[in-house]
Design a protein around this motif. Sequence first.
Motif, mmCIF file in Angstrom:
data_model
loop_
_atom_site.group_PDB
_atom_site.id
_atom_site.type_symbol
_atom_site.label_atom_id
_atom_site.label_comp_id
_atom_site.label_asym_id
_atom_site.label_seq_id
_atom_site.Cartn_x
_atom_site.Cartn_y
_atom_site.Cartn_z
ATOM 1 N N ASP A 1 42.745 43.166 44.534
ATOM 2 C CA ASP A 1 42.474 44.131 43.272
ATOM 3 C C ASP A 1 42.101 43.054 42.231
ATOM 4 O O ASP A 1 42.727 42.322 41.472
ATOM 5 C CB ASP A 1 43.629 44.882 42.748
ATOM 6 C CG ASP A 1 43.550 45.883 41.765
ATOM 7 O OD1 ASP A 1 42.770 45.407 40.773
ATOM 8 O OD2 ASP A 1 44.154 46.593 41.721
ATOM 9 N N ASP A 2 40.679 43.259 41.644
ATOM 10 C CA ASP A 2 40.318 42.251 40.759
ATOM 11 C C ASP A 2 40.806 42.790 39.254
ATOM 12 O O ASP A 2 41.281 41.775 38.477
ATOM 13 C CB ASP A 2 38.802 42.611 40.552
ATOM 14 C CG ASP A 2 37.972 42.177 41.689
ATOM 15 O OD1 ASP A 2 38.490 41.246 42.585
ATOM 16 O OD2 ASP A 2 36.844 42.637 41.886
ATOM 17 N N GLY A 3 41.382 43.828 39.207
ATOM 18 C CA GLY A 3 42.182 44.130 37.946
ATOM 19 C C GLY A 3 43.461 43.270 37.721
ATOM 20 O O GLY A 3 43.678 42.927 36.605
ATOM 21 N N GLU A 4 44.153 43.419 38.771
ATOM 22 C CA GLU A 4 45.270 42.740 39.003
ATOM 23 C C GLU A 4 45.211 41.091 38.785
ATOM 24 O O GLU A 4 46.029 40.402 38.036
ATOM 25 C CB GLU A 4 46.119 43.043 40.341
ATOM 26 C CG GLU A 4 46.858 44.229 40.138
ATOM 27 C CD GLU A 4 47.890 44.180 41.395
ATOM 28 O OE1 GLU A 4 48.334 43.121 41.986
ATOM 29 O OE2 GLU A 4 48.619 45.364 41.728
ATOM 30 N N ASN A 5 44.314 40.813 39.478
ATOM 31 C CA ASN A 5 43.972 39.184 39.208
ATOM 32 C C ASN A 5 43.756 38.909 37.790
ATOM 33 O O ASN A 5 44.051 37.673 37.489
ATOM 34 C CB ASN A 5 42.784 38.824 40.462
ATOM 35 C CG ASN A 5 43.012 38.880 41.695
ATOM 36 O OD1 ASN A 5 44.274 38.724 42.003
ATOM 37 N ND2 ASN A 5 42.172 39.192 42.438
ATOM 38 N N ALA A 6 42.880 39.581 37.219
ATOM 39 C CA ALA A 6 42.597 39.353 35.773
ATOM 40 C C ALA A 6 43.969 39.403 35.112
ATOM 41 O O ALA A 6 43.982 38.510 33.885
ATOM 42 C CB ALA A 6 41.640 40.307 35.362
ATOM 43 N N LYS A 7 44.709 40.228 34.999
ATOM 44 C CA LYS A 7 45.952 40.428 34.592
ATOM 45 C C LYS A 7 46.905 39.088 34.512
ATOM 46 O O LYS A 7 47.303 38.559 33.777
ATOM 47 C CB LYS A 7 46.660 41.522 34.869
ATOM 48 C CG LYS A 7 45.954 42.870 34.113
ATOM 49 C CD LYS A 7 46.521 44.156 34.839
ATOM 50 C CE LYS A 7 45.593 45.179 34.452
ATOM 51 N NZ LYS A 7 46.168 46.533 35.183
ATOM 52 N N ARG A 8 46.932 38.889 35.843
ATOM 53 C CA ARG A 8 47.763 37.380 36.345
ATOM 54 C C ARG A 8 47.462 36.414 35.504
ATOM 55 O O ARG A 8 47.863 35.428 35.321
ATOM 56 C CB ARG A 8 47.989 37.497 37.623
ATOM 57 C CG ARG A 8 48.898 38.569 38.423
ATOM 58 C CD ARG A 8 49.264 37.949 40.054
ATOM 59 N NE ARG A 8 47.994 38.406 40.816
ATOM 60 C CZ ARG A 8 47.867 39.382 41.311
ATOM 61 N NH1 ARG A 8 48.850 40.530 41.061
ATOM 62 N NH2 ARG A 8 46.713 39.956 42.061
ATOM 63 N N ARG A 9 45.846 35.998 35.746
ATOM 64 C CA ARG A 9 45.440 35.095 35.028
ATOM 65 C C ARG A 9 45.723 34.900 33.445
ATOM 66 O O ARG A 9 45.914 33.968 33.025
ATOM 67 C CB ARG A 9 43.788 34.810 35.103
ATOM 68 C CG ARG A 9 43.151 33.702 34.387
ATOM 69 C CD ARG A 9 41.630 33.980 34.593
ATOM 70 N NE ARG A 9 41.432 33.544 36.045
ATOM 71 C CZ ARG A 9 40.939 32.334 36.394
ATOM 72 N NH1 ARG A 9 41.213 31.398 35.540
ATOM 73 N NH2 ARG A 9 40.525 31.996 37.805
#
Length: 663
Positions: free
Chosen positions: A481-489
Amino acid sequence: MNWSPLNAVNRPNPESKTLQARVLSGSFVLLSASGLATAINFAYNIAVARFLGPTAFGHATAVYTLLILISAVTLSFQIVSAKVVAQQTSLEGKSAVYRGFHKSAWACGIAVAMLLLLFQKAIADYLKLPTPFLVVLLAIGVAFYVPLGTRRGYIQGAYGFQRLGTNLVLEGLVRLGGSLLAIALGFGVPGVIAANAAAVAVAYLAAAPKLAAGPPRELHIPDAFREALQAIIFFAGQVLINNCDIVLVKHFFPSTVAGLYAAIALVGRVIFAFSSAVVNSMFPLVAGTRHEERKGHRILLTSLLLVLGIGSALALGLRLAPAGIWTTFFGPQFEITGRQGLPYLLALYAVTTVIYCLSVVIIAYEMSYKIANTSWVQLAFSGAVVVGICRYHSSLQQVIWVQLVLMLALLIVVAVPFLLNAPTGAKSSPNVVGSPAFRIIRPVSEEEVIAEFLKSDFNNSAFDDYQEALHGLVRTPNLEDDGENAKRRALLFIRHSDLWRELPEETEWFEVEVRAANLTQIRVFPRALWRKLARGNFTVTVIVERLRTFRGRNSGEKTFLSKVADMGGSFRHDTDPGAVLLIGLTESQPVTILDGNHRLVAAILTSPQTMLRLRFFCGLSPRMTECCWYRTNVATLFRYGTNRLTHVVHNPEADLARLLQSS
């Protein structure tokens, strides 16, 4: 001359000579051409000074110095073109790189010329020029001067040192011949400036390369923006250091005295021209080599000795030369009497330039194979030179001494970190034949590494506000999930943005296996109490042995020991003890712990089986030595400080809030 780019590509195998021999050969060709070009330029200056006098010579030199200041842009295109062209393996690749840079250079050259036209009156007033028309003539030359850099960069990157030298000589001949003709016809200073513009245009036309047939194609050039920025910063500092004194003396002193100083500064340009010949031959050759060929830095030592030998000989000759020789050349109006007369000032200026040229060789050597942060150091010192001369300019001698002191400081700042790191690089090679640092299991994405980093760090108080809302995002991540990855970053950057940004952009990540035999190749992250425990040796096995007998004397040390003990105790019932992040150059060289000092040490102290339960991730990059977390020195700390200033207004919490709101 029968030369073409095809000859440069299909030349005899460069590996048939040692890198040192190739630099000496290229330096000899460019030194010969530079010697001739310098003699021609020296004759040009003598002719202008003798026929026009100190005042008019000061005007002509001030305008010519503006052209040299603008050469920061020209030389930036040249050095980036040379580096990238040298790294291409085919004629088609070299041609494609050149076409892209050449088009951009023309756009830049026209833009700079328009700025000169726009501010012609303000420039003329500051330099006390007789007419703004001189700036208009300069603008015409500048339009050709910037794209000339890309053409010379192509020749340099294709190892066409003979043709590059010929082009430099041609520019000097047109400048000299045109100036003499203009003076003879009574055009004075405007005619001399017009001759300088014509010399640049002729050199541009003569440097046209023969490119591979076919339409231009796009090439992926790694770090193109950073390469260009590095070059601009390097040459901006260089041209300021070499020429700001002439402009400032023209502003602060009467025109006659400024003309005398312009004559003194000629010696600096002569010495710098010779050192540039050495750098221009060294740069593309080092850029096209492998790391193994650069070990020992013999090529750097060769280049430094060449510059030091040539510069020292010239400085000594200038000091011993009788004062009468200069008035014979320039005319009786250029006589400076007293103990600190013209020979003294010339020799002092020569020593200043030699010291600076040694710094340039070191900076250019590092730039040839990596992004060198010493360019920023040089730019800072160029600003210090401007401030110093503005503050201290009671005499020409004082102006030169300001530069001498600052250039000596620059050499120390540039050379000392390099010398300290050189032995480290040399000693790392035995580790290749010893035990490797780890065994690679599989490549992983940066997103997976960030997810593992957050799992281990999420209990920190910095994340208290997000514990409930983002618990699932951290503990059970969906890496698809690209959205999750952006939030984790964004979440990670709340606490570790400065740490993560220091890693080279092209860092490749792997999950790796670390055994007890590999621990001698792992170093703890050198911070806080770890420095006290290490006593200069940060190998994790050494740290563990010292911890076995270490007794805390103050609250900070006792808290540290308690944290390690508590973590070791939790391993006995924790099925997922977490991950350790490592960074390094290659799998066969020592690595440094980026995150997990306490975790790894506690696991080793608990039992060998506990250590095997840890997960290890390692980021590898050939440019990891630029990261202060892997190698701490003045240059890497300066890079760290620059990055922090660049992102000082960045707010990761606001980024995370926007991402959460958008979802």
